[in-house]
Motif scaffolding. Structure first.
Motif, mmCIF file in Angstrom:
data_model
loop_
_atom_site.group_PDB
_atom_site.id
_atom_site.type_symbol
_atom_site.label_atom_id
_atom_site.label_comp_id
_atom_site.label_asym_id
_atom_site.label_seq_id
_atom_site.Cartn_x
_atom_site.Cartn_y
_atom_site.Cartn_z
ATOM 1 N N GLU A 275 41.541 42.240 53.082
ATOM 2 C CA GLU A 275 42.854 43.608 53.311
ATOM 3 C C GLU A 275 43.227 44.183 52.424
ATOM 4 O OE1 GLU A 275 45.253 41.967 55.992
ATOM 5 O OE2 GLU A 275 43.589 41.307 57.530
ATOM 6 N N LEU A 276 43.599 44.428 51.242
ATOM 7 C CA LEU A 276 44.524 44.317 49.832
ATOM 8 C C LEU A 276 43.106 46.056 49.758
ATOM 9 C CD1 LEU A 276 45.138 41.435 47.331
ATOM 10 C CD2 LEU A 276 46.336 42.176 49.162
ATOM 11 N N ALA A 277 44.620 46.220 49.354
ATOM 12 C CA ALA A 277 43.570 47.818 48.507
ATOM 13 C C ALA A 277 43.532 47.845 47.335
ATOM 14 C CB ALA A 277 44.794 48.774 48.426
ATOM 15 N N SER A 278 42.207 48.615 46.751
ATOM 16 C CA SER A 278 41.305 48.196 45.390
ATOM 17 C C SER A 278 43.111 48.170 44.413
ATOM 18 C CB SER A 278 40.784 48.865 45.237
ATOM 19 O OG SER A 278 40.402 50.172 45.328
ATOM 20 N N ASP A 279 43.581 49.267 44.548
ATOM 21 C CA ASP A 279 44.715 49.592 43.299
ATOM 22 C C ASP A 279 46.004 48.502 43.614
ATOM 23 O OD1 ASP A 279 45.585 50.551 45.713
ATOM 24 O OD2 ASP A 279 46.351 52.806 44.756
ATOM 25 N N ASP A 280 45.567 47.409 44.033
ATOM 26 C CA ASP A 280 47.510 46.712 44.973
ATOM 27 C C ASP A 280 47.744 45.769 43.590
ATOM 28 O OD1 ASP A 280 48.286 44.240 45.784
ATOM 29 O OD2 ASP A 280 48.395 44.949 47.384
ATOM 30 N N PRO A 281 48.785 45.575 43.414
ATOM 31 C CA PRO A 281 49.139 45.100 42.195
ATOM 32 C C PRO A 281 48.344 43.657 42.174
ATOM 33 C CG PRO A 281 51.074 45.878 43.172
ATOM 34 C CD PRO A 281 50.097 46.377 43.910
ATOM 35 N N ALA A 282 48.751 42.823 42.823
ATOM 36 C CA ALA A 282 47.951 41.687 43.150
ATOM 37 C C ALA A 282 46.461 41.342 42.496
ATOM 38 C CB ALA A 282 47.620 41.202 44.371
ATOM 39 N N TRP A 283 46.165 42.495 42.220
ATOM 40 C CA TRP A 283 44.956 42.396 41.178
ATOM 41 C C TRP A 283 44.616 42.137 40.200
ATOM 42 C CZ3 TRP A 283 41.437 40.257 44.374
ATOM 43 C CH2 TRP A 283 41.098 40.628 45.747
ATOM 44 N N THR A 284 46.382 42.867 39.593
ATOM 45 C CA THR A 284 46.166 42.738 38.098
ATOM 46 C C THR A 284 46.398 41.405 37.839
ATOM 47 O OG1 THR A 284 47.571 45.133 38.308
ATOM 48 C CG2 THR A 284 47.888 43.826 36.135
ATOM 49 N N PHE A 285 47.030 40.429 38.603
ATOM 50 C CA PHE A 285 47.430 38.828 38.423
ATOM 51 C C PHE A 285 45.970 38.104 38.196
ATOM 52 C CE2 PHE A 285 51.133 40.650 39.991
ATOM 53 C CZ PHE A 285 52.425 40.300 38.743
ATOM 54 N N VAL A 286 45.506 38.665 39.498
ATOM 55 C CA VAL A 286 44.078 37.643 39.649
ATOM 56 C C VAL A 286 42.677 38.017 38.648
ATOM 57 C CG1 VAL A 286 41.898 37.248 41.040
ATOM 58 C CG2 VAL A 286 44.155 38.155 42.072
ATOM 59 N N ALA A 287 42.578 39.614 37.565
ATOM 60 C CA ALA A 287 42.139 39.770 36.769
ATOM 61 C C ALA A 287 42.319 39.370 35.613
ATOM 62 C CB ALA A 287 42.091 41.141 36.627
ATOM 63 N N ASP A 288 43.815 38.918 35.298
ATOM 64 C CA ASP A 288 44.764 38.145 34.619
ATOM 65 C C ASP A 288 44.848 36.929 34.086
ATOM 66 O OD1 ASP A 288 46.631 38.936 32.021
ATOM 67 O OD2 ASP A 288 47.205 37.018 32.633
ATOM 68 N N ALA A 289 44.523 36.485 35.278
ATOM 69 C CA ALA A 289 43.933 34.755 35.081
ATOM 70 C C ALA A 289 42.103 34.056 35.406
ATOM 71 C CB ALA A 289 44.336 34.051 36.574
ATOM 72 N N LEU A 290 41.567 35.424 35.558
ATOM 73 C CA LEU A 290 40.138 35.340 35.292
ATOM 74 C C LEU A 290 39.834 35.238 33.640
ATOM 75 C CD1 LEU A 290 38.887 37.427 38.451
ATOM 76 C CD2 LEU A 290 38.589 33.960 37.544
ATOM 77 N N ALA A 291 40.464 36.414 33.209
ATOM 78 C CA ALA A 291 40.546 36.812 31.754
ATOM 79 C C ALA A 291 41.037 35.727 31.248
ATOM 80 C CB ALA A 291 40.754 37.996 31.948
ATOM 81 N N GLU A 292 42.276 35.553 31.676
ATOM 82 C CA GLU A 292 41.966 33.985 30.696
ATOM 83 C C GLU A 292 40.848 32.971 30.434
ATOM 84 O OE1 GLU A 292 45.331 32.142 27.858
ATOM 85 O OE2 GLU A 292 45.542 34.697 28.502
ATOM 86 N N SER A 293 40.675 32.660 31.662
ATOM 87 C CA SER A 293 39.586 31.587 31.928
ATOM 88 C C SER A 293 38.432 31.369 30.873
ATOM 89 C CB SER A 293 39.314 31.357 33.020
ATOM 90 O OG SER A 293 37.969 30.589 33.259
ATOM 91 N N PHE A 294 38.651 33.440 31.140
ATOM 92 C CA PHE A 294 36.335 33.979 30.150
ATOM 93 C C PHE A 294 37.366 33.749 28.598
ATOM 94 C CE2 PHE A 294 35.021 36.248 34.408
ATOM 95 C CZ PHE A 294 35.032 34.594 35.413
ATOM 96 N N ALA A 295 38.309 33.554 28.856
ATOM 97 C CA ALA A 295 38.365 34.098 26.875
ATOM 98 C C ALA A 295 38.497 32.827 26.566
ATOM 99 C CB ALA A 295 39.603 34.718 27.017
ATOM 100 N N GLY A 296 38.913 31.673 27.098
ATOM 101 C CA GLY A 296 38.581 30.716 26.847
ATOM 102 C C GLY A 296 36.809 29.942 27.166
ATOM 103 N N LEU A 297 36.260 29.846 27.570
ATOM 104 C CA LEU A 297 35.572 30.162 27.800
ATOM 105 C C LEU A 297 33.938 30.343 26.914
ATOM 106 C CD1 LEU A 297 34.228 30.190 31.756
ATOM 107 C CD2 LEU A 297 34.454 28.305 30.427
ATOM 108 N N PHE A 298 34.436 32.132 26.666
ATOM 109 C CA PHE A 298 33.493 32.267 24.853
ATOM 110 C C PHE A 298 34.298 31.538 24.199
ATOM 111 C CE2 PHE A 298 33.307 36.207 27.588
ATOM 112 C CZ PHE A 298 32.507 36.524 27.871
ATOM 113 N N LEU A 299 35.649 31.377 24.227
ATOM 114 C CA LEU A 299 36.427 30.170 22.671
ATOM 115 C C LEU A 299 35.258 29.046 22.852
ATOM 116 C CD1 LEU A 299 39.479 31.341 22.851
ATOM 117 C CD2 LEU A 299 37.868 32.091 20.752
ATOM 118 N N THR A 300 35.688 28.926 23.203
ATOM 119 C CA THR A 300 35.167 26.868 23.774
ATOM 120 C C THR A 300 32.856 26.964 23.655
ATOM 121 O OG1 THR A 300 35.006 26.868 25.493
ATOM 122 C CG2 THR A 300 37.085 25.573 24.569
#
Length: 299
Positions: free
Chosen positions: A204-229
């Motif tokens: 139900e969230l709009a594509s520009d809802d601020p919550a997506w910024t938190f979701v994207a940041d957490a995923l990126a933190e995980s993905f950066a770790g996957l690429f590094l390890t």
């Protein structure tokens, strides 16, 4: 087709609400049937019966089982192939591999459904041609299938990288929704976590809802770790949240590049669109994953 791809194998995708049993050659499904997942005794008996009926007609050479988890995968353990503690009532301790392996001898491969999907995306989907990749499904939970040198990673059990905690974005004080770890990756980015954060379902969230910024940041933190390890060639994103929000992919890509700060030459602004991609197989990833698992135990 390669020789292994041309051979007939059987598969079982054991899901929390439904199960699929099938026979296939390559990525071609020759026959399949969907059954409800109820109790272990009823469900596994029905799947075993269907496999036995098809065995004489199709003569499959191996069986791949992709199951909801957690599953014991260390072959040196007495509980190998058994379900571990799971929230699904009655399934803890169920001997999944033992119940389904009749007629296949040692040619039975069992892993999580997520890892099966990872193998399928590697053979026929978004990671085709790569020896090393990670499949991440983001939906009601977060699961990861890790493929190294073309083979699924498992140790004492399968990877549970969705429950690794990630560094939090400044200003994000959400407690998370994982009942075990609170603000692990799953607790932050899976559907229930998003709903707990904003008070309504993620869809139900709009594509520009601020919550997506938190979701994207957490995923990126995980993905950066996957690429590094793992130095993996590609991260493939699936699941209802992962592919259901088109704007999320570019947000995750940009944030991952920023977090890596130019350290990895193969994950930069020019390369990231080839390194982080959407899954391609959709709801066929699970069934095809069981066939891909079966081929890992062919000679």
């Amino acid at each position: 087709m390669t020789e292994a791809q041309d051979r007939i194998v059987a598969g079982v995708e054991l899901g929390g609400t439904k199960s699929i049993v099938l026979i296939g050659r390559g990525r071609d499904i020759l026959v399949s049937e969907r059954l409800p997942t109820t109790t272990p005794a009823v469900t596994l008996a029905a799947l075993r019966q269907r496999l036995a009926e098809w065995h004489e007609q199709y003569k499959p050479e191996a069986l791949g089982i992709g199951s909801f988890g957690p599953i014991a995968l260390d072959k040196t353990d007495a509980d190998y192939g058994h379900m571990l503690a799971t929230p699904k009532p009655g399934w803890a301790g169920a001997d999944v591999a033992g119940a389904l392996s009749e007629g296949f001898g040692e040619r039975v491969a069992i892993h999580t459904d997520v890892t099966g999907a990872a193998l399928a995306e590697g053979q026929w989907g978004a990671a085709r041609g790569l020896a090393d990749h990670v499949y991440v499904t983001v939906g009601t939970g977060v699961g990861m299938g890790i493929i190294v040198n073309g083979q699924p990673v498992s140790g004492r059990m399968h990877p549970e990288a969705g429950h690794v905690r990630v560094r939090r974005m400044a200003g994000d004080d959400f407690a998370g929704a994982c009942p075990f770890h609170g603000d692990c990756l799953e607790g932050l980015v899976a559907g229930p976590g998003i709903a707990a954060r904003v008070g309504r379902p993620a869809q139900e969230l709009a594509s520009d809802d601020p919550a997506w910024t938190f979701v994207a940041d957490a995923l990126a933190e995980s993905f950066a770790g996957l690429f590094l390890t793992l130095a993996c060639g590609r991260i493939v994103i699936g699941g209802g949240v992962g592919v259901g929000q088109p704007q999320l992919l570019d947000m995750v890509r940009a944030a991952t590049v920023e977090k890596l700060s130019g350290y990895l030459p193969f994950v930069n602004a020019a390369e990231v669109a080839n390194r982080i991609v959407h899954a391609q197989l959709g709801d066929q990833a699970g069934p095809l994953g069981t066939l891909a698992l079966a081929r890992t135990v062919l000679d």
